[in-house]
Design an enzyme around this catalytic site. Structure first.
Site, PDB file in Angstrom:
ATOM      1  N   ASP A   1       0.880  -1.173   0.000  1.00 43.43           N
ATOM      2  CA  ASP A   1       0.000   0.000   0.000  1.00 43.43           C
ATOM      3  C   ASP A   1       0.918   1.223   0.000  1.00 43.43           C
ATOM      4  O   ASP A   1       1.687   1.438   0.947  1.00 43.43           O
ATOM      5  CB  ASP A   1      -0.850  -0.051   1.287  1.00 43.43           C
ATOM      6  CG  ASP A   1      -1.705   1.190   1.474  1.00 43.43           C
ATOM      7  OD1 ASP A   1      -1.536   2.172   0.720  1.00 43.43           O
ATOM      8  OD2 ASP A   1      -2.517   1.177   2.408  1.00 43.43           O
TER       9      ASP A   1
ATOM     10  N   ASN B   1      -6.484  12.985 -10.878  1.00 42.48           N
ATOM     11  CA  ASN B   1      -7.199  13.360 -12.108  1.00 42.48           C
ATOM     12  C   ASN B   1      -7.027  14.866 -12.312  1.00 42.48           C
ATOM     13  O   ASN B   1      -6.473  15.555 -11.461  1.00 42.48           O
ATOM     14  CB  ASN B   1      -8.684  12.960 -12.038  1.00 42.48           C
ATOM     15  CG  ASN B   1      -9.377  13.579 -10.850  1.00 42.48           C
ATOM     16  OD1 ASN B   1      -9.388  14.798 -10.702  1.00 42.48           O
ATOM     17  ND2 ASN B   1      -9.945  12.756  -9.979  1.00 42.48           N
TER      18      ASN B   1
ATOM     19  N   GLY C   1      -9.577   4.965  -5.865  1.00 42.77           N
ATOM     20  CA  GLY C   1      -8.288   4.285  -6.058  1.00 42.77           C
ATOM     21  C   GLY C   1      -7.186   4.804  -5.158  1.00 42.77           C
ATOM     22  O   GLY C   1      -7.401   5.143  -3.991  1.00 42.77           O
ATOM     23  N   VAL C   2      -6.002   4.916  -5.725  1.00 38.41           N
ATOM     24  CA  VAL C   2      -4.842   5.330  -4.940  1.00 38.41           C
ATOM     25  C   VAL C   2      -4.997   6.799  -4.507  1.00 38.41           C
ATOM     26  O   VAL C   2      -4.553   7.194  -3.417  1.00 38.41           O
ATOM     27  CB  VAL C   2      -3.544   5.045  -5.727  1.00 38.41           C
ATOM     28  CG1 VAL C   2      -3.325   6.004  -6.857  1.00 38.41           C
ATOM     29  CG2 VAL C   2      -2.349   5.007  -4.817  1.00 38.41           C
ATOM     30  N   ASP C   3      -5.658   7.592  -5.319  1.00 38.66           N
ATOM     31  CA  ASP C   3      -5.908   9.008  -5.001  1.00 38.66           C
ATOM     32  C   ASP C   3      -6.719   9.115  -3.699  1.00 38.66           C
ATOM     33  O   ASP C   3      -6.342   9.841  -2.747  1.00 38.66           O
ATOM     34  CB  ASP C   3      -6.686   9.614  -6.181  1.00 38.66           C
ATOM     35  CG  ASP C   3      -6.739  11.127  -6.174  1.00 38.66           C
ATOM     36  OD1 ASP C   3      -6.109  11.738  -5.309  1.00 38.66           O
ATOM     37  OD2 ASP C   3      -7.423  11.691  -7.055  1.00 38.66           O
TER      38      ASP C   3
ATOM     39  N   SER D   1      -2.507   5.043 -14.263  1.00 34.71           N
ATOM     40  CA  SER D   1      -3.480   4.755 -15.342  1.00 34.71           C
ATOM     41  C   SER D   1      -3.930   3.294 -15.413  1.00 34.71           C
ATOM     42  O   SER D   1      -4.793   2.966 -16.225  1.00 34.71           O
ATOM     43  CB  SER D   1      -2.957   5.174 -16.729  1.00 34.71           C
ATOM     44  OG  SER D   1      -2.946   6.585 -16.851  1.00 34.71           O
TER      45      SER D   1
ATOM     46  N   GLY E   1      -5.546   1.467 -13.268  1.00 35.71           N
ATOM     47  CA  GLY E   1      -6.733   1.117 -12.482  1.00 35.71           C
ATOM     48  C   GLY E   1      -7.980   1.580 -13.202  1.00 35.71           C
ATOM     49  O   GLY E   1      -8.303   1.096 -14.287  1.00 35.71           O
ATOM     50  N   VAL E   2      -8.649   2.565 -12.615  1.00 35.30           N
ATOM     51  CA  VAL E   2      -9.873   3.125 -13.195  1.00 35.30           C
ATOM     52  C   VAL E   2      -9.658   3.581 -14.652  1.00 35.30           C
ATOM     53  O   VAL E   2     -10.565   3.459 -15.482  1.00 35.30           O
ATOM     54  CB  VAL E   2     -10.348   4.340 -12.352  1.00 35.30           C
ATOM     55  CG1 VAL E   2     -11.532   5.033 -12.995  1.00 35.30           C
ATOM     56  CG2 VAL E   2     -10.711   3.898 -10.959  1.00 35.30           C
ATOM     57  N   TYR E   3      -8.461   4.065 -14.967  1.00 34.09           N
ATOM     58  CA  TYR E   3      -8.202   4.589 -16.305  1.00 34.09           C
ATOM     59  C   TYR E   3      -7.936   3.504 -17.347  1.00 34.09           C
ATOM     60  O   TYR E   3      -7.725   3.806 -18.529  1.00 34.09           O
ATOM     61  CB  TYR E   3      -7.077   5.624 -16.282  1.00 34.09           C
ATOM     62  CG  TYR E   3      -7.522   6.992 -15.767  1.00 34.09           C
ATOM     63  CD1 TYR E   3      -8.843   7.230 -15.386  1.00 34.09           C
ATOM     64  CD2 TYR E   3      -6.626   8.056 -15.659  1.00 34.09           C
ATOM     65  CE1 TYR E   3      -9.252   8.479 -14.913  1.00 34.09           C
ATOM     66  CE2 TYR E   3      -7.033   9.303 -15.197  1.00 34.09           C
ATOM     67  CZ  TYR E   3      -8.344   9.508 -14.828  1.00 34.09           C
ATOM     68  OH  TYR E   3      -8.748  10.740 -14.374  1.00 34.09           O
TER      69      TYR E   3
HETATM   70  N1  AR6 Z   1      -1.289   1.582  -3.016  1.00 35.73           N
HETATM   71  C1  AR6 Z   1      -0.756   1.187  -4.196  1.00 35.73           C
HETATM   72  N2  AR6 Z   1      -1.482   1.003  -5.317  1.00 35.73           N
HETATM   73  C2  AR6 Z   1      -2.819   1.228  -5.226  1.00 35.73           C
HETATM   74  C3  AR6 Z   1      -3.450   1.661  -4.035  1.00 35.73           C
HETATM   75  C4  AR6 Z   1      -2.628   1.831  -2.882  1.00 35.73           C
HETATM   76  N3  AR6 Z   1      -3.123   2.229  -1.710  1.00 35.73           N
HETATM   77  N4  AR6 Z   1      -4.781   1.813  -4.275  1.00 35.73           N
HETATM   78  C5  AR6 Z   1      -4.977   1.476  -5.578  1.00 35.73           C
HETATM   79  N5  AR6 Z   1      -3.798   1.116  -6.140  1.00 35.73           N
HETATM   80  P1  AR6 Z   1      -6.156   4.055  -9.871  1.00 35.73           P
HETATM   81  P2  AR6 Z   1      -5.710   5.457 -12.424  1.00 35.73           P
HETATM   82  C6  AR6 Z   1      -3.502   0.685  -7.527  1.00 35.73           C
HETATM   83  O1  AR6 Z   1      -7.519   3.678 -10.306  1.00 35.73           O
HETATM   84  O2  AR6 Z   1      -5.984   4.224 -13.217  1.00 35.73           O
HETATM   85  C7  AR6 Z   1      -8.888   7.997  -9.209  1.00 35.73           C
HETATM   86  O3  AR6 Z   1     -10.259   8.092  -8.924  1.00 35.73           O
HETATM   87  C8  AR6 Z   1      -4.630   0.146  -8.356  1.00 35.73           C
HETATM   88  O4  AR6 Z   1      -4.897  -1.221  -8.040  1.00 35.73           O
HETATM   89  O5  AR6 Z   1      -5.954   4.519  -8.491  1.00 35.73           O
HETATM   90  O6  AR6 Z   1      -4.538   6.325 -12.810  1.00 35.73           O
HETATM   91  C9  AR6 Z   1      -8.287   9.338  -9.616  1.00 35.73           C
HETATM   92  O7  AR6 Z   1      -8.886  10.416  -8.926  1.00 35.73           O
HETATM   93  C10 AR6 Z   1      -4.059   0.302  -9.770  1.00 35.73           C
HETATM   94  O8  AR6 Z   1      -3.185  -0.782 -10.088  1.00 35.73           O
HETATM   95  O9  AR6 Z   1      -5.515   5.190 -10.845  1.00 35.73           O
HETATM   96  C11 AR6 Z   1      -8.569   9.385 -11.071  1.00 35.73           C
HETATM   97  O10 AR6 Z   1      -9.881   9.858 -11.339  1.00 35.73           O
HETATM   98  C12 AR6 Z   1      -3.212   1.579  -9.655  1.00 35.73           C
HETATM   99  O11 AR6 Z   1      -3.064   1.822  -8.247  1.00 35.73           O
HETATM  100  C13 AR6 Z   1      -8.452   7.945 -11.516  1.00 35.73           C
HETATM  101  O12 AR6 Z   1      -8.720   7.168 -10.357  1.00 35.73           O
HETATM  102  C14 AR6 Z   1      -3.839   2.807 -10.282  1.00 35.73           C
HETATM  103  O13 AR6 Z   1      -5.253   2.763 -10.136  1.00 35.73           O
HETATM  104  C15 AR6 Z   1      -7.058   7.621 -11.970  1.00 35.73           C
HETATM  105  O14 AR6 Z   1      -7.037   6.316 -12.475  1.00 35.73           O
END
Ligand code: AR6
Length: 175
Positions: free
Chosen positions: A10, A24, A32-34, A122, A124-126
């Protein structure tokens, strides 16, 4: 010489100088991570993001760019917010994904960070396919480390949430 490594974990628990946030364009938080970074770091991070929106970035942080704030209650000193592109098959946005890594590393170096942790931007959600996201991440970080002045930076650590992400980054690092 910069060490580049991948671990599972994490990212909010990392003891590094700078943690990169996959944010974003709004800079005002998300899932997500944000979401995890804002929850763990507390309200001061959002306060600084709001200030950035009312000063330097009235229209939001452009995709592929990076900006730093306090890390609030996190162990790190800074959070570097960057915005990766949304994945689509209809266009090649890999240059923007590379830019998110490149700008974040440059900023970490400018700040005087010795260590920086990245999530899989990018991927995850992206919607970016993990293997390709990992390849772009590793290639870009290696390129910057070889070709650009990186100041005191000595460690870049990819912190991956799941086993599949870790494997993808390990394979990219081995390639
Ligand atoms: N530690 C490490 N990795 C993580 C954690 C954590 N605590 N939480 C999630 N991940 P994402 P994106 C992983 O969706 O695709 C947000 O809403 C996750 O499993 O966080 O760039 C922003 O505000 C994945 O592999 O980021 C944007 O709107 C990776 O982090 C949008 O999501 C990235 O997933 C950005 O989407």
């Amino acid at each position: 010489m910069i060490r580049i490594e991948a671990v599972r974990g994490d990212i909010t628990r990392e003891r590094v100088d700078a943690i990169v946030n996959a944010a974003n364009n709004s800079l005002l938080g998300g899932g997500g991570v944000d979401g995890a970074i804002h929850r763990a770091g507390g309200p001061r991070i959002l306060e600084e993001c709001r200030l950035l929106r009312s000063t330097r970035y009235p229209d939001g942080l452009p995709t592929g760019e990076a900006v730093a704030t306090t890390a609030g209650r996190l162990q790190a000193r800074w959070v570097i917010h960057t915005v990766g592109p949304v994945y689509t098959r209809d266009a090649d946005r890999s240059g923007l994904l590379a830019s998110a890594y490149r700008r974040s590393i440059r900023l970490a170096a400018e700040l005087g960070a010795r260590s920086v942790a990245f999530p899989a931007i990018s991927a995850g959600v992206y919607g970016w396919p993990m293997d390709d996201a990992a390849r772009i991440a590793v290639t870009t970080v290696r390129e910057v480390a070889e070709k650009e002045p990186v100041g005191t930076l000595e460690l870049v650590r990819f912190v991956l949430f799941g086993p599949a992400a870790l494997t993808a980054f390990e394979e990219a690092l081995a390639g």
